[in-house]
Design a protein around this motif. Structure first.
Motif, PDB file in Angstrom:
ATOM      1  N   SER A 203     -43.783  57.972  29.673  1.00 56.74           N
ATOM      2  CA  SER A 203     -44.571  56.937  28.997  1.00 56.74           C
ATOM      3  C   SER A 203     -44.114  56.670  27.568  1.00 56.74           C
ATOM      4  O   SER A 203     -44.406  55.602  27.018  1.00 56.74           O
ATOM      5  N   GLU A 204     -43.401  57.611  26.963  1.00 55.76           N
ATOM      6  CA  GLU A 204     -42.915  57.384  25.597  1.00 55.76           C
ATOM      7  C   GLU A 204     -41.936  56.215  25.532  1.00 55.76           C
ATOM      8  O   GLU A 204     -41.717  55.642  24.461  1.00 55.76           O
ATOM      9  N   SER A 205     -41.346  55.853  26.676  1.00 53.22           N
ATOM     10  CA  SER A 205     -40.415  54.720  26.705  1.00 53.22           C
ATOM     11  C   SER A 205     -41.107  53.384  26.960  1.00 53.22           C
ATOM     12  O   SER A 205     -40.478  52.337  26.854  1.00 53.22           O
ATOM     13  N   TYR A 206     -42.388  53.408  27.305  1.00 54.75           N
ATOM     14  CA  TYR A 206     -43.088  52.164  27.619  1.00 54.75           C
ATOM     15  C   TYR A 206     -43.222  51.242  26.407  1.00 54.75           C
ATOM     16  O   TYR A 206     -43.391  50.035  26.552  1.00 54.75           O
ATOM     17  N   VAL A 207     -43.178  51.823  25.203  1.00 54.15           N
ATOM     18  CA  VAL A 207     -43.390  51.016  23.995  1.00 54.15           C
ATOM     19  C   VAL A 207     -42.324  49.931  23.828  1.00 54.15           C
ATOM     20  O   VAL A 207     -42.548  48.934  23.137  1.00 54.15           O
ATOM     21  N   LYS A 208     -41.153  50.108  24.459  1.00 50.44           N
ATOM     22  CA  LYS A 208     -40.082  49.113  24.335  1.00 50.44           C
ATOM     23  C   LYS A 208     -40.497  47.756  24.915  1.00 50.44           C
ATOM     24  O   LYS A 208     -39.898  46.726  24.588  1.00 50.44           O
ATOM     25  N   MET A 209     -41.541  47.752  25.760  1.00 51.24           N
ATOM     26  CA  MET A 209     -41.961  46.512  26.392  1.00 51.24           C
ATOM     27  C   MET A 209     -42.846  45.650  25.498  1.00 51.24           C
ATOM     28  O   MET A 209     -43.045  44.467  25.792  1.00 51.24           O
ATOM     29  N   GLU A 210     -43.379  46.231  24.434  1.00 47.07           N
ATOM     30  CA  GLU A 210     -44.345  45.483  23.622  1.00 47.07           C
ATOM     31  C   GLU A 210     -43.803  44.141  23.123  1.00 47.07           C
ATOM     32  O   GLU A 210     -44.466  43.107  23.314  1.00 47.07           O
ATOM     33  N   PRO A 211     -42.625  44.093  22.458  1.00 48.99           N
ATOM     34  CA  PRO A 211     -42.155  42.772  21.986  1.00 48.99           C
ATOM     35  C   PRO A 211     -41.922  41.779  23.111  1.00 48.99           C
ATOM     36  O   PRO A 211     -42.150  40.571  22.928  1.00 48.99           O
ATOM     37  N   LEU A 212     -41.518  42.267  24.283  1.00 60.08           N
ATOM     38  CA  LEU A 212     -41.287  41.366  25.415  1.00 60.08           C
ATOM     39  C   LEU A 212     -42.605  40.820  25.957  1.00 60.08           C
ATOM     40  O   LEU A 212     -42.702  39.641  26.306  1.00 60.08           O
ATOM     41  N   LEU A 213     -43.629  41.674  26.034  1.00 58.20           N
ATOM     42  CA  LEU A 213     -44.942  41.230  26.501  1.00 58.20           C
ATOM     43  C   LEU A 213     -45.557  40.222  25.526  1.00 58.20           C
ATOM     44  O   LEU A 213     -46.169  39.232  25.943  1.00 58.20           O
ATOM     45  N   LEU A 214     -45.376  40.458  24.245  1.00 61.66           N
ATOM     46  CA  LEU A 214     -45.901  39.541  23.231  1.00 61.66           C
ATOM     47  C   LEU A 214     -45.171  38.207  23.274  1.00 61.66           C
ATOM     48  O   LEU A 214     -45.783  37.135  23.204  1.00 61.66           O
ATOM     49  N   GLU A 215     -43.856  38.258  23.400  1.00 61.26           N
ATOM     50  CA  GLU A 215     -43.037  37.048  23.421  1.00 61.26           C
ATOM     51  C   GLU A 215     -43.406  36.133  24.582  1.00 61.26           C
ATOM     52  O   GLU A 215     -43.410  34.898  24.452  1.00 61.26           O
ATOM     53  N   ARG A 216     -43.771  36.727  25.714  1.00 63.55           N
ATOM     54  CA  ARG A 216     -44.099  35.956  26.915  1.00 63.55           C
ATOM     55  C   ARG A 216     -45.581  35.625  27.036  1.00 63.55           C
ATOM     56  O   ARG A 216     -46.002  35.016  28.021  1.00 63.55           O
TER      57      ARG A 216
END
Length: 257
Positions: A203-216
């Motif tokens: 789960s420590e790697s899940y944070v990489k998705m934040e900018p992508l989720l925000l952008e979309r």
């Protein structure tokens, strides 16, 4: 009067973030991140329940930290949650139902709360089965509020990886656990856990998705009191992460390197 005013302010901030009264809302939380709240955790719970008064409020009441070793009997009435004070207080409230999953139980209040937690009666042997409470969040088009915490605390991402059968995420061994049923009887249930080599969580790697989720537009940022928050659309999040995993199954594996 001060506590009521505090609750009203919290409700206003929750609504401003995009939460509506008829939503199904899952909340992952850090009470500490909110700062001082008049009335403490109970005021926060009151505000959450008021905000989704015509919907369904869900909090995780996980017990993976305590149901292990020689203690493998899960009693939903007695076993404390290991994921924060809000979850522990919430499960004890009148009208709240708790599912019978021995390591990843969920507590729910509001519209069809009993039907929601009963999804875990499919007796799957995994933490976040598509046929259980985690899959119900997708079916019910839920919103996920990360209240003072990040995507590394978003168990829903574990669920999406499980639904996509990503290798190396679950232990092969099924542990013999037990569940105390409502009638007092005990039911045997073999379960597997999330795989954590050297104690490291994917789960420590899940944070990489934040900018992508925000952008979309799948997620939006906000603030409740002093806490930074993220509000995600469960359906869109699962669909987008699934697309990413189909292209790159080891997307989050660097946490294990």
């Amino acid at each position: 009067m001060l506590r009521e005013a505090e609750k009203k302010k919290l409700v206003e901030e929750l609504k401003k973030l995009g939460i509506q009264k008829n939503d199904t809302l899952l909340v992952h939380s850090s009470m500490k991140a909110l700062g001082e709240v008049c009335g403490g955790a109970d005021t926060v719970l009151d505000a959450l329940m008021e905000t989704v008064k015509d919907g369904l409020l869900v909090l995780p009441t996980h017990t993976w930290a305590s149901i292990r070793g020689e203690h493998l009997l899960f009693d939903p009435e007695m076993e404390p949650s290991c994921v924060g004070i809000l979850t522990e207080l919430f499960r004890k409230r009148e009208g709240v139902y708790r599912s019978l999953h021995p390591t990843h139980s969920m507590a729910a209040w509001g519209r069809e709360a009993k039907e929601y937690v009963d999804a875990d009666l499919n007796w799957s042997d995994t933490p976040c089965a598509r046929e259980g409470c985690w899959g119900e969040l997708y079916r019910r088009k839920a919103k996920i509020l990360l209240l003072g915490c990040g995507l590394n605390r978003n168990t829903y991402m574990h669920a999406v990886e499980e639904w996509n059968a990503i290798s190396g995420r679950l232990c092969e061994e099924r542990e013999p656990m037990q569940v105390r049923m409502p009638d007092g009887s005990v039911r045997e249930r073999k379960m597997c856990r999330h795989f954590k080599p050297n104690g490291i969580s994917i789960s420590e790697s899940y944070v990489k998705m934040e900018p992508l989720l925000l952008e979309r537009g799948i997620a939006r940022k906000g603030r409740i009191k002093q806490a930074e928050c993220l509000l995600c659309d469960a359906v869109q999040e699962a669909d987008f992460v699934t697309e990413c995993l189909k292209r790159q199954p080891d997307l989050f594996s660097e946490a294990l390197d």
